[in-house]
Write a protein that holds these residues in place. Structure first.
Motif, short mmCIF file in Angstrom:
data_model
loop_
_atom_site.label_atom_id
_atom_site.label_comp_id
_atom_site.label_asym_id
_atom_site.label_seq_id
_atom_site.Cartn_x
_atom_site.Cartn_y
_atom_site.Cartn_z
N ALA B 124 -43.37 -34.94 -9.15
CA ALA B 124 -43.22 -33.82 -8.24
C ALA B 124 -43.50 -32.58 -8.40
N ALA B 125 -44.11 -32.42 -9.73
CA ALA B 125 -44.42 -30.92 -10.25
C ALA B 125 -45.49 -30.24 -9.48
N PRO B 126 -46.12 -30.73 -8.70
CA PRO B 126 -47.13 -29.77 -7.89
C PRO B 126 -46.55 -28.85 -6.93
N GLN B 127 -45.08 -29.12 -6.47
CA GLN B 127 -44.55 -28.70 -5.96
C GLN B 127 -43.93 -27.17 -6.71
N ASP B 128 -43.73 -27.11 -7.76
CA ASP B 128 -43.25 -26.16 -8.79
C ASP B 128 -43.06 -26.59 -10.09
N ALA B 129 -44.23 -26.37 -10.99
CA ALA B 129 -44.07 -27.06 -12.48
C ALA B 129 -42.97 -26.52 -13.23
N MET B 130 -42.68 -25.34 -13.20
CA MET B 130 -41.64 -24.87 -13.74
C MET B 130 -40.40 -25.38 -13.66
N ARG B 131 -39.98 -25.46 -12.39
CA ARG B 131 -38.76 -26.36 -11.69
C ARG B 131 -38.73 -27.79 -12.38
N ALA B 132 -40.11 -28.33 -12.02
CA ALA B 132 -40.05 -29.87 -12.45
C ALA B 132 -39.77 -30.22 -14.12
N VAL B 133 -40.43 -29.11 -14.84
CA VAL B 133 -40.06 -29.09 -16.39
C VAL B 133 -38.50 -28.96 -16.62
N GLU B 134 -37.93 -28.05 -15.71
CA GLU B 134 -36.48 -27.47 -16.21
C GLU B 134 -35.65 -28.97 -15.66
N LEU B 135 -35.77 -29.76 -14.49
CA LEU B 135 -35.55 -30.73 -14.50
C LEU B 135 -35.55 -31.88 -15.45
N ILE B 136 -36.72 -31.86 -15.91
CA ILE B 136 -36.92 -32.92 -17.10
C ILE B 136 -36.02 -32.66 -18.16
N ARG B 137 -35.94 -31.40 -18.58
CA ARG B 137 -34.93 -31.00 -19.61
C ARG B 137 -33.70 -31.35 -19.62
N ILE B 138 -33.24 -31.04 -18.43
CA ILE B 138 -31.66 -31.31 -17.86
C ILE B 138 -31.53 -32.71 -17.88
N LEU B 139 -32.39 -33.61 -17.45
CA LEU B 139 -32.16 -34.92 -17.20
C LEU B 139 -32.25 -35.51 -18.91
N ALA B 140 -33.20 -35.10 -19.61
CA ALA B 140 -33.22 -35.68 -20.95
C ALA B 140 -31.94 -35.19 -21.69
N ALA B 141 -31.36 -33.83 -21.64
CA ALA B 141 -30.50 -33.52 -22.30
C ALA B 141 -28.99 -34.51 -21.87
N ARG B 142 -29.00 -34.87 -20.72
CA ARG B 142 -27.92 -35.57 -20.36
C ARG B 142 -28.04 -37.04 -20.44
N THR B 143 -29.21 -37.34 -20.93
CA THR B 143 -29.27 -38.83 -20.93
C THR B 143 -29.42 -39.49 -22.48
N GLY B 144 -30.02 -38.73 -23.15
CA GLY B 144 -30.32 -38.96 -24.43
C GLY B 144 -29.48 -38.51 -25.83
N MET B 145 -29.84 -38.56 -26.89
CA MET B 145 -29.01 -37.71 -28.04
C MET B 145 -29.35 -36.27 -28.14
N PRO B 146 -28.18 -35.62 -28.45
CA PRO B 146 -26.71 -35.82 -29.03
C PRO B 146 -25.96 -35.93 -27.75
N HIS B 147 -26.14 -35.40 -26.67
CA HIS B 147 -25.11 -35.30 -25.75
C HIS B 147 -25.04 -36.20 -24.55
N GLY B 148 -26.07 -36.64 -24.29
CA GLY B 148 -26.14 -37.70 -23.14
C GLY B 148 -25.37 -38.93 -23.03
N ILE B 149 -25.82 -39.85 -22.16
CA ILE B 149 -25.15 -41.08 -21.91
C ILE B 149 -25.32 -41.94 -22.77
N CYS B 150 -26.55 -41.95 -23.76
CA CYS B 150 -26.81 -42.72 -24.89
C CYS B 150 -25.88 -42.33 -26.11
N ALA B 151 -25.57 -40.85 -26.07
CA ALA B 151 -24.83 -40.65 -27.05
C ALA B 151 -23.39 -41.13 -26.77
N GLY B 152 -22.85 -41.00 -25.28
CA GLY B 152 -21.53 -41.57 -25.06
C GLY B 152 -21.50 -43.00 -25.49
#
Lengths: 289, 289
Positions: B124-152
């Motif tokens: 979906a980045a062609p609509q707005d690359a900077m927003r897409a990258v921020e969405l990826i950062r948020i999703l990664a932070a809330r999914t992986g380690m150290p604070h996402g659902i994997c950490a949970g």
């Protein structure tokens, strides 16, 4: 900075990021355990070498690409070693992650490393958001379904395997990602770099089949004869040892011929030749039998 | 288009993309199986509602964000159901993925869905690359380690659990991602939207604890009493049923009060109120006991 130092530093930084703050200690430790010691770091080395050959004008993107490739590779090893797949007791000469930590922590470590790979690329986006997004697209395509290493592993659950699709996905995918991501990190088109990655991947697969057939567990650092045991397709079984050695030589020659025109073309050819020479003892072992 | 139709269409398109071309058929089928029927699609609904409240000026990014959240949620269900975690036989009223397909395919389906989530955002980045990258950062932070659902999930392997970090990571993380990603997809800052997501996540956790304590397997569509069985922290065990019901009401009130100022603030408050009303029968069940 030597290439290996640069690559290890980037991987270490990413793992520390994933461990930071208040986090479950065992899973945090498992992330480090799953990514060290590093073995040859072949995929990041290829990626960084291609980026250097193309000028490496955004080194943070190159480092992120190299790291992301290795994190995905390590995640795949952790999950492939699980009892429901290879049930491997050892990996890189030490107990596999599920043996050292537990099966739940091995599943979670693999998941976390996959997420960390994409996070690492997104973190490097301030250098160039469009390149970062393309790196993410390439890594995703070569990791997931329908054509990535997950698909490659998935073929092993099929009653009838498409051998070409299987090999390209299972082993080839991350090598193609390595050459393409190196090029894209340095601002070049991905497409001309697919063939080099595919050929290095083929060579690696044949070399791995030869190792699996010729070496014992101590030399491999993992159980030997796994392909035969799990009924997986294998170049030695198809071509015999001599046939497999000849195939390996042919593929590496083709790899060098396929290198796209770029400022560091000669250095890159030297790297592939060096890689070929590292496989030579294996060839001699085969010839001596 | 009704919200549910829009969300289902986006998820279906992503799954088809992941199945396409020459791919292992069982794993391809497992991807569809793991994501349907969809249940309430709560996370994508919250994400899309927030985006709409903020103007929804890049609908393809909103759809990608909603889809990515649900893919990660489904991946976590598939992996959490594995024999080494909950060993769940049923999920959403049908056999869990590893029961229906196999354990290897369940591991791979989860891995593929995680990858697909990040790929969907990058596409979906062609609509707005900077927003897409921020969405990826948020999703990664809330999914992986150290604070996402994997950490949970990782906290459950620790001898001593940090309860606040555990709950925030295990259940809260994807709700925080939902509100923040909705806001970012529509061009707003992520930060002011964290509290709403955290409070909805807390409410969901308490409601889930009440359901787990009060309903039977048929009504739940999954085994009842799992928290007690696995020694996991639980609001009903800590506060009693009445105490948990009061906590739920308080949290939802706080959630509505926390909604940041935006064009669709009133509509969003109505959505949370509607969500609270959907939890009412549960409250009445509790009071009747």
């Amino acid at each position: 900075m030597p290439l290996t130092t640069r690559i290890e530093a980037a991987i270490t930084a990413a793992i520390r990021q994933g461990q930071g703050g208040i986090a479950p200690a065992k899973l945090a430790a498992a992330l480090h355990y799953a990514t060290t010691p590093g073995g040859a770091r072949i995929r990041p080395t290829i990626c960084t070498s291609v980026a250097l050959a193309c000028g490496d004008d955004r080194p943070a993107l190159t480092d992120a690409a190299a790291t992301a490739l290795e994190l995905i590779h390590c995640a795949s090893l952790v999950h492939d070693d699980l009892p429901c797949f290879d049930d491997a007791e050892i990996r890189r000469g030490k107990p596999s992650v599920h043996r050292a930590y537990s099966e739940p922590l091995a599943v979670l470590a693999g998941d976390s490393l996959i997420v960390m790979a994409f996070d690492t690329l997104a973190r490097a986006a301030p250098q160039d958001a469009m390149r970062a997004v393309e790196l993410i697209r390439i890594l995703a395509a070569r990791t997931g379904m329908p054509h990535g290493i997950c698909a490659g592993q998935g073929w092993e659950s099929e009653p009838k395997i498409d051998l070409s699709a299987y090999h390209r996905a299972k082993t080839g995918a991350l090598f193609i990602a390595a050459t393409q991501m190196g090029a894209v990190a340095a601002g070049q088109d991905a497409e001309p770099w697919e063939e080099l990655g595919a050929r290095i991947g083929e060579a690696f697969q044949v070399a791995d089949d030869l190792r699996d057939a010729l070496l014992d567990e101590d030399a491999l650092g993992k159980p030997a004869g796994q392909d035969g045991l799990h009924g997986r397709p294998n170049a030695v079984a198809q071509l015999g040892v001599d046939g497999a050695v000849k195939r390996l030589t042919d593929i590496l020659g083709g790899a060098i011929a396929s290198i796209p025109s770029c400022p560091g073309e000669a250095a890159l050819a030297a790297m592939v030749r060096q890689y070929a020479e590292r496989l030579t003892p294996l060839t001699q072992t085969a010839r001596a039998r």
